[in-house]
Enzyme design. Structure first.
Site, short mmCIF file in Angstrom:
data_model
loop_
_atom_site.label_atom_id
_atom_site.label_comp_id
_atom_site.label_asym_id
_atom_site.label_seq_id
_atom_site.Cartn_x
_atom_site.Cartn_y
_atom_site.Cartn_z
N ASN A 70 0.81 -1.22 0.00
CA ASN A 70 0.00 0.00 0.00
C ASN A 70 0.85 1.27 0.00
OD1 ASN A 70 -2.18 -1.52 2.49
ND2 ASN A 70 -2.34 -1.63 0.26
N LEU A 71 2.07 1.18 0.50
CA LEU A 71 2.83 2.39 0.82
C LEU A 71 3.24 3.19 -0.41
CD1 LEU A 71 5.06 0.95 3.68
CD2 LEU A 71 2.92 2.20 3.88
N ASP A 130 -12.22 0.64 -3.38
CA ASP A 130 -11.49 0.07 -4.52
C ASP A 130 -12.21 -1.09 -5.20
OD1 ASP A 130 -11.25 -1.93 -2.65
OD2 ASP A 130 -9.06 -2.09 -2.74
N CYS A 173 -27.40 8.87 -10.99
CA CYS A 173 -26.67 8.36 -9.83
C CYS A 173 -25.47 7.57 -10.35
CB CYS A 173 -27.57 7.49 -8.96
SG CYS A 173 -28.01 5.88 -9.68
N CYS A 176 -26.23 4.67 -12.61
CA CYS A 176 -26.52 5.01 -14.01
C CYS A 176 -25.26 4.92 -14.86
CB CYS A 176 -27.06 6.43 -14.11
SG CYS A 176 -28.72 6.69 -13.44
N CYS A 190 -7.05 -2.24 -7.74
CA CYS A 190 -5.71 -1.94 -8.20
C CYS A 190 -4.73 -3.08 -7.96
CB CYS A 190 -5.20 -0.65 -7.54
SG CYS A 190 -5.10 -0.73 -5.75
N CYS A 250 -32.34 4.98 -9.31
CA CYS A 250 -32.91 6.31 -9.48
C CYS A 250 -33.82 6.46 -10.70
CB CYS A 250 -31.80 7.35 -9.55
SG CYS A 250 -30.87 7.35 -11.11
#
Length: 258
Positions: A70-71, A130, A173, A176, A190, A250
């Protein structure tokens, strides 16, 4: 409206001299309650920006712990903090930037069963999660509660950011835009596709800008547009998202509560 202390007048002086913000806009930021979903690459840029801007109450939701992978993009965390809660570290980082604001770290995963309870009472949701399953759960809850949603994502060298108010006439929204295909699918994150850290930071900073503009009432709110960034060509362009009349969130009469 909430007044600003002497400390806050000093702290936000560069905001207050802006004619688009001023004291009124800064007091709106102080009164605001914003929830950020995800303390990853998007959140690592958005959370410090919102804390520095003076959002009065900042809730950070993330159920994950820091991994060394993650860093490269999640700059709220240090190497010696691997294995610790991202939400708690993000909260501590934000508090270190601005001790005048309230920080509420929440170590949970957002889904369709808890989203409304986590989001109710907030003025805006910033989603930097994510995976599509979480994003759609966030979007559906945003629509039910009628809370504006800023959604941001980054993958490889591309970022996309949009503001959604799908309960309004002719406003889409998030569903959509992406449809229903990924409700129960944690694909397309990722870990599989890769992401350049600077691109996620651009997306997170832009999401914070949309949030601040919405709360402080600066300019055209830009709802219903998706802003696309290409880190390879260095192009930034907006596209208009049409409202989907068949959208289960919606599009129909029942979805709109009419």
């Amino acid at each position: 409206m909430t007044e600003l202390s002497d400390d806050e007048l000093d702290r936000y002086a560069r905001h207050i001299v802006l004619p688009q913000v001023g004291g009124v806009g800064q007091r709106r930021l102080k009164a605001a309650k914003v929830v950020v979903v995800g303390a990853g690459g998007i959140g690592s840029a958005a959370i410090p920006a919102l804390a520095g801007a003076g959002i009065g109450r900042l809730t950070v939701i993330d159920d994950d712990d820091v991994d060394r992978s993650n860093l490269q993009r999640q700059w709220l965390c240090r190497d010696d903090q691997v294995g610790r809660s991202k939400a708690e570290l993000a909260g501590g980082f934000a508090k270190g930037i601005n001790p005048t604001i309230e920080i509420c770290p929440v170590r949970q995963r957002v889904d369709g069963t808890n989203a409304d309870e986590l989001f109710i009472g907030h003025d805006l949701i910033l989603d930097g999660s994510d995976n599509f399953a979480t994003r759609l759960a966030v979007s559906d809850s945003s629509h039910r509660l009628r809370i504006p949603l800023v959604s941001a994502a980054a993958a490889q060298l591309q970022g996309q950011i949009g503001l959604f108010r799908g309960w309004e006439v002719d406003q889409p929204c998030y569903r959509c835009f992406v449809g229903d295909a990924f409700d129960n699918d944690d694909c397309d994150n990722c870990a599989e596709r890769g992401v350049l850290g600077a691109v996620s930071a651009i997306a997170g900073s832009f999401a914070a800008l949309l949030t601040i503009r919405q709360i402080a009432d600066i300019g055209d709110e830009g709802a219903g547009k998706l802003f696309l960034f290409d880190g390879l060509s260095l192009n930034f362009r907006p596209i208009r998202i049409p409202k989907d009349g068949a959208c289960k969130t919606c599009g129909g009469r029942d979805a709109q509560g009419s």
